[in-house]
Each structure stands twice: as structure tokens, then as C-alpha cells.
Write a protein that holds these residues in place. Structure first.
Motif, PDB file in Angstrom:
ATOM      1  N   ALA A  77      42.076  22.042  39.400  1.00 12.75           N
ATOM      2  CA  ALA A  77      42.231  22.395  40.617  1.00 12.75           C
ATOM      3  C   ALA A  77      41.113  23.265  41.186  1.00 12.75           C
ATOM      4  O   ALA A  77      40.931  24.481  41.174  1.00 12.75           O
ATOM      5  N   ASP A  78      39.987  22.221  41.216  1.00 10.47           N
ATOM      6  CA  ASP A  78      38.579  23.137  41.623  1.00 10.47           C
ATOM      7  C   ASP A  78      38.553  23.887  42.634  1.00 10.47           C
ATOM      8  O   ASP A  78      37.795  25.066  42.769  1.00 10.47           O
ATOM      9  N   GLY A  79      39.257  23.502  43.800  1.00 10.21           N
ATOM     10  CA  GLY A  79      39.370  24.247  45.107  1.00 10.21           C
ATOM     11  C   GLY A  79      39.648  25.838  44.855  1.00 10.21           C
ATOM     12  O   GLY A  79      39.592  26.474  45.763  1.00 10.21           O
ATOM     13  N   LEU A  80      40.404  26.005  43.794  1.00  8.00           N
ATOM     14  CA  LEU A  80      41.096  27.461  43.509  1.00  8.00           C
ATOM     15  C   LEU A  80      40.134  28.292  42.742  1.00  8.00           C
ATOM     16  O   LEU A  80      40.462  29.501  42.473  1.00  8.00           O
ATOM     17  N   ASN A  81      38.979  27.660  42.411  1.00  4.13           N
ATOM     18  CA  ASN A  81      38.067  28.298  41.162  1.00  4.13           C
ATOM     19  C   ASN A  81      37.826  29.925  41.857  1.00  4.13           C
ATOM     20  O   ASN A  81      38.130  30.955  40.861  1.00  4.13           O
ATOM     21  N   THR A  82      37.320  30.231  42.870  1.00  4.07           N
ATOM     22  CA  THR A  82      36.919  31.443  43.130  1.00  4.07           C
ATOM     23  C   THR A  82      38.048  32.472  43.523  1.00  4.07           C
ATOM     24  O   THR A  82      38.265  33.497  42.798  1.00  4.07           O
ATOM     25  N   ALA A  83      39.134  31.981  44.179  1.00  4.18           N
ATOM     26  CA  ALA A  83      40.416  32.998  44.335  1.00  4.18           C
ATOM     27  C   ALA A  83      41.313  33.035  42.801  1.00  4.18           C
ATOM     28  O   ALA A  83      41.373  34.252  42.671  1.00  4.18           O
ATOM     29  N   ASN A  84      41.334  31.911  41.943  1.00  2.00           N
ATOM     30  CA  ASN A  84      41.698  32.407  40.711  1.00  2.00           C
ATOM     31  C   ASN A  84      40.934  33.216  39.962  1.00  2.00           C
ATOM     32  O   ASN A  84      41.551  34.161  39.469  1.00  2.00           O
ATOM     33  N   ARG A  85      39.646  33.188  39.890  1.00  2.00           N
ATOM     34  CA  ARG A  85      38.852  33.906  39.310  1.00  2.00           C
ATOM     35  C   ARG A  85      38.830  35.407  39.917  1.00  2.00           C
ATOM     36  O   ARG A  85      38.953  36.360  38.905  1.00  2.00           O
ATOM     37  N   LYS A  86      39.112  35.783  41.027  1.00  2.00           N
ATOM     38  CA  LYS A  86      39.132  37.094  41.737  1.00  2.00           C
ATOM     39  C   LYS A  86      40.304  37.734  41.102  1.00  2.00           C
ATOM     40  O   LYS A  86      40.401  38.783  40.637  1.00  2.00           O
ATOM     41  N   ARG A  87      41.393  36.814  40.939  1.00  2.00           N
ATOM     42  CA  ARG A  87      43.077  37.517  40.613  1.00  2.00           C
ATOM     43  C   ARG A  87      42.855  37.651  39.230  1.00  2.00           C
ATOM     44  O   ARG A  87      43.555  38.730  38.800  1.00  2.00           O
ATOM     45  N   THR A  88      42.212  37.004  38.468  1.00  2.00           N
ATOM     46  CA  THR A  88      42.284  37.175  36.878  1.00  2.00           C
ATOM     47  C   THR A  88      40.989  38.239  36.463  1.00  2.00           C
ATOM     48  O   THR A  88      41.390  39.057  35.813  1.00  2.00           O
ATOM     49  N   CYS A  89      39.922  38.081  36.781  1.00  2.00           N
ATOM     50  CA  CYS A  89      38.748  38.975  36.396  1.00  2.00           C
ATOM     51  C   CYS A  89      38.323  39.898  37.207  1.00  2.00           C
ATOM     52  O   CYS A  89      37.356  40.551  36.946  1.00  2.00           O
ATOM     53  N   GLU A  90      38.522  39.550  38.522  1.00  2.00           N
ATOM     54  CA  GLU A  90      37.467  40.396  39.394  1.00  2.00           C
ATOM     55  C   GLU A  90      38.506  41.401  40.357  1.00  2.00           C
ATOM     56  O   GLU A  90      39.542  41.841  39.764  1.00  2.00           O
ATOM     57  N   GLU A  91      38.027  41.639  41.682  1.00  2.00           N
ATOM     58  CA  GLU A  91      38.974  42.637  42.519  1.00  2.00           C
ATOM     59  C   GLU A  91      40.134  42.082  42.827  1.00  2.00           C
ATOM     60  O   GLU A  91      41.080  43.060  43.397  1.00  2.00           O
ATOM     61  N   GLY A  92      40.617  41.028  42.692  1.00  2.00           N
ATOM     62  CA  GLY A  92      42.010  40.567  43.001  1.00  2.00           C
ATOM     63  C   GLY A  92      43.125  41.142  41.932  1.00  2.00           C
ATOM     64  O   GLY A  92      44.178  40.913  42.121  1.00  2.00           O
ATOM     65  N   SER A  93      42.680  41.454  40.942  1.00  2.00           N
ATOM     66  CA  SER A  93      43.286  41.853  39.817  1.00  2.00           C
ATOM     67  C   SER A  93      44.049  43.267  39.988  1.00  2.00           C
ATOM     68  O   SER A  93      43.304  44.342  40.350  1.00  2.00           O
ATOM     69  N   SER A  94      45.135  43.505  39.556  1.00  2.00           N
ATOM     70  CA  SER A  94      45.718  45.037  39.656  1.00  2.00           C
ATOM     71  C   SER A  94      45.337  45.743  38.657  1.00  2.00           C
ATOM     72  O   SER A  94      45.538  46.908  38.743  1.00  2.00           O
ATOM     73  N   ASP A  95      44.837  45.008  37.495  1.00  2.00           N
ATOM     74  CA  ASP A  95      44.244  45.948  36.483  1.00  2.00           C
ATOM     75  C   ASP A  95      42.732  45.326  36.089  1.00  2.00           C
ATOM     76  O   ASP A  95      42.572  44.175  35.580  1.00  2.00           O
ATOM     77  N   SER A  96      41.737  46.225  36.607  1.00  2.00           N
ATOM     78  CA  SER A  96      40.435  46.057  36.492  1.00  2.00           C
ATOM     79  C   SER A  96      39.888  45.519  35.023  1.00  2.00           C
ATOM     80  O   SER A  96      40.329  46.127  34.245  1.00  2.00           O
ATOM     81  N   PHE A  97      39.071  44.453  34.890  1.00  3.82           N
ATOM     82  CA  PHE A  97      38.374  44.161  33.860  1.00  3.82           C
ATOM     83  C   PHE A  97      37.370  45.153  33.729  1.00  3.82           C
ATOM     84  O   PHE A  97      36.479  44.910  34.489  1.00  3.82           O
TER      85      PHE A  97
END
Length: 194
Positions: A77-97
């Protein structure tokens, strides 16, 4: 169907062959040059624990697949790359990496399932935060945080790996997408070998 290669002259233009089973052939020119694959044979991406370029990432994927996901396939699902990465590893996560540069030189967040997959994009707070370490001739997985021990029920992994390992593993995935002609929303297997 006639199959030819550029610069060649067919000597027997009518050649037949049989497969042991009925297979669907899918042809396109979307991902690279024109080509075909058997669409009912799932592509496979094999990472190696002995490849010095991405062994740490391989160890993280092995842990995620073997301990958390039971070797389930992923869906491109290549189109989800940026949004998914933000949710898991970046500012979109409720628990910062939190990078651990003292522990892992050039530390980056390497997520599994991949950000470019339909299964990726889980909130990083739900992921197992891990550090793969090569010790005594084998790879071991350690919790990255004392306040967040593994439950082995996590739906994802956030691994602390070097930027080089993360980039090498991502490049291997990108090469597979092209060579195996994996379109969006098609499943592929991920495995880890010695």
C-alpha cells in the motif's frame, strides 16, 4: 502469446509449454519496463541475518514475524507510506519514539509491519520497542525501554537500527516491488534466513 527478447529473432515462433497447474499471467509496464509474472504465485522477500548491511533490521523482522504476527503476509500500500510512518515512528504516534544514539549509532526507527503496507501504520504506543543486538554469535532482541516490557501481544515493532541498516532493508523491499511487479493491494511474504 509470443515471448521475445529485444534484439533476438524467433527461430520457432510457435512453441508451446505446459505448467503443472493452471496459472494466470499478469503483464504490465507500470513498475519498470514491460514484463509479466504469474499472479497466483505470491512474491517473497527474504532478509538475511548474516547480511552486514541489514542484519539488525532482519533480526527485528524475524522477531516481529515469528513472535508477534505468526509469519502473516503483508499487503503493498505504497500510498500510505508517509502517513503510516508518522503514526508509528514520528509525530503521529501517541508515544514518541526516542532515539538512543548511545546504544545504536545512527539510530532510526524501523517499523514492522512496513509503513508501505496496508498492515502498517499502527500507533507506535502499541508497538514493541526493541533493540536487536548481535551477542555471542547470534541476534538477541532486547526491550528498548524499561517502562515498556514486551507482552508478545503487540501488533507491531519499532526497532532501533542504524540508518544504514534501515535504508538497506528498505532498498531490498523496493527492488522486490519492481522485480516481482507487486502492484498496490497485492500480498507478499516476508521471511528471514540465516
Amino acid at each position: 502469446m509470443y515471448i521475445t527478447a529485444t534484439g533476438t529473432t524467433p527461430t520457432k515462433p510457435n512453441v508451446g509449454w505446459e505448467l503443472p497447474y493452471q496459472a494466470d499471467l499478469r503483464c504490465d509496464a507500470e513498475l519498470t519496463t514491460p514484463g509479466c509474472v504469474f499472479s497466483d504465485i505470491r512474491a517473497g522477500l527474504a532478509y538475511s541475518l548474516s547480511d552486514p548491511k541489514h542484519a539488525a533490521a532482519s533480526a527485528a523482522y524475524s522477531f516481529a514475524q515469528g513472535r508477534l504476527r505468526d509469519w502473516a503476509p503483508l499487503t503493498r500500500a505504497d500510498g500510505l507510506n508517509t502517513a503510516n510512518r508518522k503514526r508509528t515512528c514520528e509525530e503521529g504516534s501517541s508515544d514518541s519514539f526516542v532515539h538512543m544514539y548511545d546504544e545504536v549509532p545512527g539510530d532510526t526507527c524501523d517499523e514492522f509491519p512496513f509503513a508501505g503496507s496496508l498492515e502498517g501504520g499502527t500507533d507506535g504506543a502499541l508497538c514493541a520497542d526493541i533493540i536487536p543486538r548481535y551477542e555471542d554469535g547470534e541476534w538477541w532482541i532486547h526491550p528498548a525501554r524499561t517502562d515498556k516490557p514486551f507482552t508478545y501481544e503487540e501488533p507491531c515493532v519499532r526497532a532501533h537500527v542504524s540508518g544504514e541498516a534501515n535504508s538497506s532493508a528498505g532498498g531490498k523491499y523496493g527492488a522486490l516491488v519492481k522485480s516481482a511487479r507487486i502492484p498496490d493491494i497485492e500480498k507478499y511474504n516476508v521471511s528471514v534466513i540465516e
